[in-house]
Scaffold this motif. Structure first.
Motif, PDB file in Angstrom:
ATOM      1  N   TYR A   1       0.846  -1.185   0.000  1.00  0.00           N
ATOM      2  CA  TYR A   1       0.000   0.000   0.000  1.00  0.00           C
ATOM      3  C   TYR A   1       0.881   1.234   0.000  1.00  0.00           C
ATOM      4  N   ASP A   2       0.657   2.096  -0.950  1.00  0.00           N
ATOM      5  CA  ASP A   2       1.422   3.330  -1.048  1.00  0.00           C
ATOM      6  C   ASP A   2       0.443   4.490  -1.097  1.00  0.00           C
ATOM      7  N   PRO A   3       0.303   5.237  -0.018  1.00  0.00           N
ATOM      8  CA  PRO A   3      -0.672   6.329  -0.007  1.00  0.00           C
ATOM      9  C   PRO A   3      -0.318   7.437  -0.980  1.00  0.00           C
ATOM     10  N   SER A   4       0.958   7.585  -1.318  1.00  0.00           N
ATOM     11  CA  SER A   4       1.339   8.645  -2.248  1.00  0.00           C
ATOM     12  C   SER A   4       0.926   8.305  -3.671  1.00  0.00           C
ATOM     13  N   ALA A   5       0.651   7.031  -3.975  1.00  0.00           N
ATOM     14  CA  ALA A   5       0.238   6.625  -5.314  1.00  0.00           C
ATOM     15  C   ALA A   5      -1.162   7.143  -5.619  1.00  0.00           C
ATOM     16  N   ASN A   6      -1.962   7.337  -4.609  1.00  0.00           N
ATOM     17  CA  ASN A   6      -3.309   7.882  -4.818  1.00  0.00           C
ATOM     18  C   ASN A   6      -3.190   9.365  -5.151  1.00  0.00           C
ATOM     19  N   SER A   7      -4.183   9.836  -5.833  1.00  0.00           N
ATOM     20  CA  SER A   7      -4.184  11.262  -6.131  1.00  0.00           C
ATOM     21  C   SER A   7      -4.403  12.032  -4.846  1.00  0.00           C
TER      22      SER A   7
ATOM     23  N   LYS B   1     -11.714   1.132  -1.830  1.00  0.00           N
ATOM     24  CA  LYS B   1     -10.673   0.365  -2.527  1.00  0.00           C
ATOM     25  C   LYS B   1     -10.159  -0.769  -1.646  1.00  0.00           C
ATOM     26  N   PHE B   2      -9.957  -0.472  -0.366  1.00  0.00           N
ATOM     27  CA  PHE B   2      -9.501  -1.498   0.570  1.00  0.00           C
ATOM     28  C   PHE B   2     -10.520  -2.623   0.673  1.00  0.00           C
ATOM     29  N   LYS B   3     -11.798  -2.277   0.775  1.00  0.00           N
ATOM     30  CA  LYS B   3     -12.861  -3.284   0.896  1.00  0.00           C
ATOM     31  C   LYS B   3     -12.919  -4.155  -0.356  1.00  0.00           C
ATOM     32  N   ALA B   4     -12.786  -3.538  -1.538  1.00  0.00           N
ATOM     33  CA  ALA B   4     -12.816  -4.301  -2.782  1.00  0.00           C
ATOM     34  C   ALA B   4     -11.642  -5.275  -2.848  1.00  0.00           C
ATOM     35  N   ALA B   5     -10.456  -4.800  -2.503  1.00  0.00           N
ATOM     36  CA  ALA B   5      -9.281  -5.668  -2.524  1.00  0.00           C
ATOM     37  C   ALA B   5      -9.430  -6.792  -1.511  1.00  0.00           C
ATOM     38  N   SER B   6      -9.948  -6.475  -0.346  1.00  0.00           N
ATOM     39  CA  SER B   6     -10.138  -7.477   0.696  1.00  0.00           C
ATOM     40  C   SER B   6     -11.145  -8.533   0.269  1.00  0.00           C
ATOM     41  N   ASP B   7     -12.271  -8.101  -0.318  1.00  0.00           N
ATOM     42  CA  ASP B   7     -13.277  -9.051  -0.797  1.00  0.00           C
ATOM     43  C   ASP B   7     -12.708  -9.969  -1.874  1.00  0.00           C
ATOM     44  N   GLU B   8     -11.874  -9.415  -2.748  1.00  0.00           N
ATOM     45  CA  GLU B   8     -11.272 -10.216  -3.815  1.00  0.00           C
ATOM     46  C   GLU B   8     -10.335 -11.274  -3.233  1.00  0.00           C
TER      47      GLU B   8
ATOM     48  N   ALA C   1      -7.976  12.059  -3.203  1.00  0.00           N
ATOM     49  CA  ALA C   1      -8.651  10.867  -2.674  1.00  0.00           C
ATOM     50  C   ALA C   1      -8.952  11.085  -1.200  1.00  0.00           C
ATOM     51  N   ASP C   2     -10.181  10.899  -0.844  1.00  0.00           N
ATOM     52  CA  ASP C   2     -10.547  11.062   0.558  1.00  0.00           C
ATOM     53  C   ASP C   2     -10.668   9.699   1.227  1.00  0.00           C
ATOM     54  N   PHE C   3     -11.006   9.719   2.453  1.00  0.00           N
ATOM     55  CA  PHE C   3     -11.071   8.496   3.249  1.00  0.00           C
ATOM     56  C   PHE C   3     -12.064   7.491   2.664  1.00  0.00           C
ATOM     57  N   GLU C   4     -13.194   7.949   2.195  1.00  0.00           N
ATOM     58  CA  GLU C   4     -14.218   7.038   1.648  1.00  0.00           C
ATOM     59  C   GLU C   4     -13.694   6.283   0.435  1.00  0.00           C
ATOM     60  N   ASP C   5     -12.971   6.958  -0.449  1.00  0.00           N
ATOM     61  CA  ASP C   5     -12.398   6.290  -1.625  1.00  0.00           C
ATOM     62  C   ASP C   5     -11.390   5.227  -1.204  1.00  0.00           C
ATOM     63  N   MET C   6     -10.514   5.611  -0.279  1.00  0.00           N
ATOM     64  CA  MET C   6      -9.512   4.655   0.186  1.00  0.00           C
ATOM     65  C   MET C   6     -10.181   3.454   0.845  1.00  0.00           C
ATOM     66  N   MET C   7     -11.234   3.682   1.620  1.00  0.00           N
ATOM     67  CA  MET C   7     -11.941   2.597   2.299  1.00  0.00           C
ATOM     68  C   MET C   7     -12.619   1.671   1.293  1.00  0.00           C
TER      69      MET C   7
END
Length: 188
Positions: free
Chosen positions: A144-150, A161-168, A153-159
Motif C-alpha cells: 500500500y502506497d498512499p502517495s500513489a493515490n491522487s 478500494k480497501f474493501k474491494a481488494a479485501s473481498d477479492e 482521494a478522501d477516506f471514503e475512496d480509500m476505504m
C-alpha cells in the motif's frame, strides 16, 4: 561484632524448635536459622541434621530493623553436585536413551537425527529443509502506497478500494479451500 549481610560466620547452636534453630554468633548476638535453611534436602526434624551445642557455619541472610537476624546453614555449605535433569518421558537429556536403555530420539511422533551442525534432519519436516527463501524481486507482494493515490482521494475512496481488494482476496482464498476439499486426489 560488626555483621554484614552475605558473609559466612561460625556460631554455636543454642536452641532448637519446630520451626528452626537459634545460633549464637557471639555473646550478644543470636540469629535464627529457619527450618527451610537447615539443609539442602527436605527437613522433617531439625534434630536429624543439627544438635544443640554443635558449632555450625551460617550465612547471614538479613538484619531486621527490629534486631532479628536471619541465618542459613545450607547457603553456607558448598553447592551440592548437580545431577542431570530428567525429562517427563524418562529421558535424562544426555543421549536420547530412556532409563531402560532404549533409544528414544522421537519428537512429536516423528523420528529425527542430528546432523553435524546440531540441527534436526529426517522425519516429515525434511521436505522444508531444502526449501530456499522466496525471491520477491521477480514478483513483489503488493504494498500500500498512499502517495500513489491522487491528492484528492478522501477516506471514503480509500476505504472502498480497501474493501474491494479485501473481498477479492477473501473470495480467492475461499475458492482455493473449497477446491482442496473437493479434490478427489485427497480421498484415498
Amino acid at each position: 561484632m560488626q555483621l554484614e549481610v552475605g558473609k559466612i560466620y561460625e556460631g554455636k547452636v543454642t536452641g532448637i524448635t519446630k520451626f528452626g534453630a537459634f545460633v549464637e554468633l557471639d555473646k550478644n548476638t543470636t540469629g535464627m536459622v529457619h527450618i527451610s535453611e537447615v539443609a539442602n534436602t527436605f527437613v522433617n526434624e531439625i534434630k536429624d541434621h543439627i544438635q544443640e551445642g554443635q558449632t555450625v557455619k551460617v550465612k547471614l541472610l538479613s538484619l531486621g530493623d527490629d534486631g532479628k537476624i536471619s541465618l542459613s546453614i545450607k547457603k553456607a555449605l558448598p553447592a551440592p553436585p548437580r545431577k542431570p535433569r530428567e525429562n517427563r518421558d524418562g529421558r535424562d537429556g544426555r543421549d536420547g536413551n530412556n532409563r531402560d536403555g532404549r533409544n528414544n530420539n522421537r519428537e512429536g511422533g516423528r523420528n529425527f537425527s542430528r546432523n553435524s551442525n546440531g540441527g534436526r534432519q529426517g522425519g516429515s519436516y525434511s521436505k522444508f529443509a531444502d526449501r530456499k527463501p522466496q525471491d520477491f524481486t521477480k514478483n513483489p507482494p503488493p504494498v500500500y502506497d498512499p502517495s500513489a493515490n491522487s491528492g484528492n482521494a478522501d477516506f471514503e475512496d480509500m476505504m472502498s478500494k480497501f474493501k474491494a481488494a479485501s473481498d477479492e482476496k477473501f473470495s480467492d482464498l475461499k475458492r482455493i479451500t473449497d477446491n482442496k476439499r473437493r479434490s478427489p486426489s485427497r480421498r484415498k
